[in-house]
Structures are given as structure tokens and as C-alpha cells.
Enzyme design. Structure first.
Site, short mmCIF file in Angstrom:
data_model
loop_
_atom_site.label_atom_id
_atom_site.label_comp_id
_atom_site.label_asym_id
_atom_site.label_seq_id
_atom_site.Cartn_x
_atom_site.Cartn_y
_atom_site.Cartn_z
N LYS A 67 -43.31 -18.15 31.55
CA LYS A 67 -44.07 -18.23 30.31
C LYS A 67 -45.53 -18.59 30.55
CE LYS A 67 -40.32 -18.94 27.03
NZ LYS A 67 -39.83 -19.70 25.87
N LYS A 114 -35.01 -6.03 28.63
CA LYS A 114 -34.13 -6.58 27.60
C LYS A 114 -34.62 -6.21 26.21
CE LYS A 114 -32.67 -10.83 27.91
NZ LYS A 114 -32.64 -12.30 28.09
N LYS A 119 -38.20 -8.62 20.65
CA LYS A 119 -39.22 -8.39 19.63
C LYS A 119 -40.62 -8.38 20.24
CE LYS A 119 -39.37 -10.43 15.75
NZ LYS A 119 -39.47 -11.54 14.78
#
Length: 336
Positions: free
Chosen positions: A112, A198, A201
Site C-alpha cells: 500500500k 483480482k 473496484k
């Protein structure tokens, strides 16, 4: 009568729920309610570790609550993390039992952080580094016996167990139970537009299928799903076809899955037939959930009050845990 074992699982508020979320976690939550004492949280504190919009966070939190109830999660098992402030208090205490080096080694922190930098933002919040400790607090505050996870989340549960063990050792008391992973078969759900990644969104609208989507849109997305892409070794199924079969099986269409798999193995499979079967399965699920959600959203005020009440009841366990922990660690308690 033997007490049921306790299961704890949490999800970040992203608003919309796609089939990757549903098949990967929420469907399992619904099934586990039959056998275990389940506590499920919408963890809005965790959503603050990355750049976010305050109003969107609040809206997404309630939207996810409505979606979870519509898909079969019992309202009495749900809480919203920010309505249980003891999570944050226990997180601070656990910070003092967690090494900085362990947090730096966490895979998701590295991923991240890189994601932020790729987006042109050099700011990395301390919360992003520390959120595995908050995650440990989420689990241990309810004395959970099991945590349903995929293999990619083992590292976080191991950190939770390490924190609990260090706390027990330093306090000279086996206060926290060691939560065990509840490893269940989780379907691998990839993007139908790019089956090498994957369903998500964050990748854009074409890379996920909303659980509450209209039939026409679902059929269009499945109809345009990638099947053959790139080089595939002899005897191997392409990632796109494998993803469609995975979606079909996850939808509960076992008979159609087995029949079409026979066709595939005999080299007589028509992709149009496979896509039609997958679309039928997803549409059937979506139709049922949209019906339920329509009922729920017609009475949002009552649902919100119900969740506030369930959070209040669930908070009692968290309060007792924090009270015990403060006694053990030499901190002062306020009566409640």
C-alpha cells in the site's frame, strides 16, 4: 448445552459490494452463522489509513451495512468499529507490546505504501504502518476463537497471536486466547476484463461486477469477458476460462459447471454457453439480493437504529476486555 465457539471477521467500508467480496468473504460469513457465535464488524477506522473523503466514508459505511444484511448477515451480529471506541484504546495498549520491526515487515504495508507513491502521493500515514495492531485489537477484544481468513492473511493473524502471547507473558497470565485461523475454501475471483488481476473496484468499473447490478449490465459484462489471452501452455486452462468456471461453481451451479467442464475436457466447449451459464448464475443471486435490499432501504432509519443498538450490545464485551486489560497493565479504570 455447549457454548458455541466465537468467530470474528471484519470488512472495510467500500460502499458497493462486488462478487469478489461476496464469494471471497461475505458468503462464508452467512454460512458460519449457522454453527458459530459470530461477530462481524465494518471497520471504518481502517478506511482512514489511505486517502479518503469523510462524507463518502460515512455513506459507504451505511451502504455496506445495508448490503451485508441484504446478503444474509444477521443485523444483531454486526457492529460499526467507530461506535466501539475501545478498539482504538486497546490498539494503543497493544502498540506497546508490538515491535516496530514486525510492522515494517508486513507485506500489505509495503504494497500500500508503493500504491500511494505510484499515485504521486509521498505521504504515508502512521496509521498504515500501525493498522495490523488495530486489526489485532479487533480480534482479541472479543476473545475470538476463530478468524476466517485466506492464506494471504496468515501473516496478520500470526502478528495478532504474537501480540497476545507477548501480553500474556509480560502480565504473567494467560488472559488472551490464541485465535486460530478458520481456513475455508475461498473461490479465486478475478476481473472478467483482465483475468490476471483480482476483481477490484480500484482497477475501474470494467474490473468488477456489483452484486446488486441490473441483469442487463451483468450479462453484458460476462458476455464481454476475456477467455483466451496471451500464451497458454498445452494442457493448461486459460486464466479467463478458469475464472468463468470459478464464478459458475461459486454461484452454486454445480450441475452446469460439471456438464460444461466435460465439454471443455472433450474440446467441445462453446464459450458462449459457458458465459450464458455464468450470467444466469450471477443474475439469479443478484435478483434475490436486490429484492431484499429494496425492503431494507425502504426503512433505513430503523435499520440504522438497529445497528446502533447491536453495536451498543457488542460493545459491552469490548468494554469488559479493556477493563480487564487496564487492571492487568496497571492503568486506571473509569466506572461504566
Amino acid at each position: 448445552m455447549e457454548n458455541k465457539k466465537r468467530v470474528l471477521s471484519c470488512i472495510q467500508p467500500t460502499g458497493d459490494m462486488h462478487f469478489g467480496n461476496y464469494f471471497g468473504a461475505v458468503k462464508n460469513w452467512v454460512d458460519l452463522q449457522k454453527e458459530y457465535d459470530c461477530t462481524y464488524g465494518v471497520v471504518d477506522y481502517h478506511a482512514m489509513t489511505m486517502p479518503y473523503n469523510p462524507q463518502k466514508l460515512r455513506t459507504a459505511t451505511w451502504e455496506l451495512i445495508f448490503n451485508l444484511i441484504a446478503t444474509g448477515v444477521k443485523a444483531e451480529n454486526l457492529f460499526i468499529q467507530s461506535l466501539v471506541p475501545e478498539h482504538a484504546e486497546l490498539c494503543w495498549i497493544f502498540n506497546c507490546f508490538t515491535s516496530y520491526g514486525m510492522l515494517q515487515r508486513m507485506t500489505q504495508f509495503k504494497d500500500k505504501s508503493a500504491q500511494n507513491k505510484d499515485g504521486g502521493d509521498d505521504f504515508i500515514s502512521a496509521g498504515l504502518l500501525d493498522y495490523p495492531v488495530l486489526q489485532a485489537a479487533d480480534i482479541l477484544i472479543y476473545r475470538a476463537d476463530y478468524v476466517p481468513i485466506g492464506k494471504d492473511q496468515i501473516q496478520h493473524l500470526e502478528l495478532t497471536r504474537n501480540i497476545a502471547q507477548r501480553f500474556n507473558n509480560q502480565m504473567g497470565k494467560e488472559y488472551f486466547v490464541m485465535p486460530e485461523p478458520l481456513l475455508t475454501e475461498i473461490p479465486k475471483v478475478q476481473s472478467t476484463a483482465d483475468p490476471t488481476r483480482k476483481m477490484s473496484k480500484s482497477a475501474g468499473a470494467k474490473h468488477y461486477i456489483n452484486v446488486f447490478e441490473e441483469e442487463k449490465r451483468i450479462r453484458k459484462q460476462i458476455g464481454s469477458a476475456v477467455t483466451d489471452s496471451g500464451e497458454v501452455k498445452d494442457g493448461e486452462m486459460s486464466a479467463g476460462v478458469e475464472n468463468l468456471f470459478s464464478l459458475l461453481k461459486a454461484s452454486g451451479c454445480e450441475e452446469a459447471h460439471d456438464s460444461l467442464m466435460e465439454n471443455y475436457l472433450s474440446n467441445s466447449l462453446k464459450y458462449a454457453d459457458l458465459k450464458a451459464a455464468v450470467a444466469d448464475g450471477l443474475v439469479a443471486i443478484s435478483y434475490e439480493f436486490r429484492e431484499r435490499k429494496a425492503e431494507i432501504t425502504s426503512n433505513k432509519k430503523d435499520i440504522k437504529n438497529q445497528i446502533k443498538q447491536s453495536s451498543y450490545e457488542i460493545r459491552k464485551t469490548a468494554q469488559q476486555t479493556v477493563k480487564d486489560v487496564k487492571e492487568l497493565t496497571g492503568l486506571l479504570n473509569v466506572r461504566f
